[in-house]
Enzyme design. Structure first.
Site, PDB file in Angstrom:
ATOM      1  N   CYS A  87     -61.798  14.918  16.817  1.00  0.00           N
ATOM      2  CA  CYS A  87     -61.211  16.205  17.174  1.00  0.00           C
ATOM      3  C   CYS A  87     -60.825  16.185  18.652  1.00  0.00           C
ATOM      4  O   CYS A  87     -61.618  15.805  19.511  1.00  0.00           O
ATOM      5  CB  CYS A  87     -62.226  17.299  16.862  1.00  0.00           C
ATOM      6  N   GLU A  88     -59.582  16.555  18.920  1.00  0.00           N
ATOM      7  CA  GLU A  88     -59.102  16.454  20.303  1.00  0.00           C
ATOM      8  C   GLU A  88     -59.642  17.571  21.203  1.00  0.00           C
ATOM      9  O   GLU A  88     -59.509  17.501  22.419  1.00  0.00           O
ATOM     10  CB  GLU A  88     -57.575  16.440  20.343  1.00  0.00           C
ATOM     11  N   HIS A  89     -60.237  18.579  20.617  1.00  0.00           N
ATOM     12  CA  HIS A  89     -60.763  19.675  21.434  1.00  0.00           C
ATOM     13  C   HIS A  89     -62.150  19.385  21.983  1.00  0.00           C
ATOM     14  O   HIS A  89     -62.504  19.867  23.049  1.00  0.00           O
ATOM     15  CB  HIS A  89     -60.795  20.973  20.626  1.00  0.00           C
ATOM     16  N   HIS A  90     -62.953  18.647  21.246  1.00  0.00           N
ATOM     17  CA  HIS A  90     -64.341  18.410  21.664  1.00  0.00           C
ATOM     18  C   HIS A  90     -64.691  16.927  21.753  1.00  0.00           C
ATOM     19  O   HIS A  90     -65.808  16.581  22.111  1.00  0.00           O
ATOM     20  CB  HIS A  90     -65.300  19.071  20.674  1.00  0.00           C
ATOM     21  N   GLN A 128     -56.766  18.241  12.435  1.00  0.00           N
ATOM     22  CA  GLN A 128     -56.587  17.871  11.028  1.00  0.00           C
ATOM     23  C   GLN A 128     -55.200  18.245  10.492  1.00  0.00           C
ATOM     24  O   GLN A 128     -54.619  17.511   9.690  1.00  0.00           O
ATOM     25  CB  GLN A 128     -57.695  18.547  10.203  1.00  0.00           C
ATOM     26  N   HIS A 156     -66.167  18.795  10.203  1.00  0.00           N
ATOM     27  CA  HIS A 156     -65.990  18.632  11.649  1.00  0.00           C
ATOM     28  C   HIS A 156     -67.333  18.766  12.360  1.00  0.00           C
ATOM     29  O   HIS A 156     -67.986  19.802  12.270  1.00  0.00           O
ATOM     30  CB  HIS A 156     -65.020  19.701  12.175  1.00  0.00           C
ATOM     31  N   CYS A 158     -67.848  19.172  15.392  1.00  0.00           N
ATOM     32  CA  CYS A 158     -67.826  20.236  16.407  1.00  0.00           C
ATOM     33  C   CYS A 158     -68.198  21.581  15.797  1.00  0.00           C
ATOM     34  O   CYS A 158     -68.672  22.467  16.497  1.00  0.00           O
ATOM     35  CB  CYS A 158     -66.475  20.307  17.118  1.00  0.00           C
TER      36      CYS A 158
HETATM   37 ZN    ZN Z   1     -63.475  20.385  17.659  1.00  0.00          ZN
END
Ligand code: ZN
Length: 199
Positions: A87-90, A128, A156, A158
């Site tokens: 996941c590119e956010h976390h 995703q 996920h 995260c």
């Molecule tokens: Zn994430």
């Protein structure tokens, strides 16, 4: 010749990453010199390069490398393709299964190539939704099929490990093109086939 597994890493990138990861360990309150952590920056540097190797790979070229002329026009389905991405956010993993179908329009590709296309895009920093459409677009571009369908089901970390801590939630994304978009019967047939268990 015996099978030999080779992994190659860019030396400069590895060393630079190692320095950053050592700082991260220290900033998190760890003693980066203790025995268990001494090689951790190097392992992290190599693991992250492995996990993001998809940036150097070309999905359409992989599909084209096993593209054959064939007059079948029946739906081809590969389901339950294992998938691991980040996941590119976390920068935490998400993992699950991809299900892919296409209806040939003069060309087919090797079945294993479809699984490799999943890896090419999964081994990048992702969301995703984008992963789903990138797989679809690569198949569309290489094979110009009558239709493509991609469904991804993933968990996920995260969501599971932090914040809302929803351990059992599964995120499903889908993308449809051509016949799968325009013909409800075709789309439903695909959805039925990917949800049925093999006996
Ligand atoms: Zn994430």
């Amino acid at each position: 010749m015996a099978y030999r597994r080779t992994e190659s890493y860019d030396q400069d990138v590895t060393e630079s990453l190692m320095g950053h990861y050592k700082s991260i360990l220290q900033l998190l309150g760890e003693d980066a010199q203790r025995e268990g952590l001494q090689k951790t920056p190097e392992r992290m540097a190599k693991a992250m390069q492995f996990i993001t190797q998809g940036y150097q790979q070309d999905a359409v070229a992989i599909l084209n490398s096993a593209r054959f002329e064939e007059s079948v026009s029946e739906m081809v389905i590969v389901k339950d393709i294992e998938l691991y991405s980040m996941c590119e956010h976390h920068l935490l993993p998400f993992f699950g299964k991809a299900h892919i179908a296409y209806i040939p329009n003069g060309y087919i590709t090797g079945l294993s190539k479809l699984a490799r296309v999943v890896d090419v895009f999964a081994r990048r920093l992702q969301v995703q939704e984008r992963l789903t459409t990138q797989i679809l677009d690569a198949i569309k571009e290489s094979l110009s099929p009558l239709g493509v369908a991609v469904v991804i089901e993933a968990k996920h970390l995260c969501m599971m490990m932090r914040g809302v801590s929803k351990q059992n939630s599964v995120t499903t994304t889908s993308a449809f093109h051509g016949e799968f978009l325009n013909n409800t019967r075709t789309r439903n047939e695909f959805l039925k086939l990917i949800s049925s268990k093999l006996s």
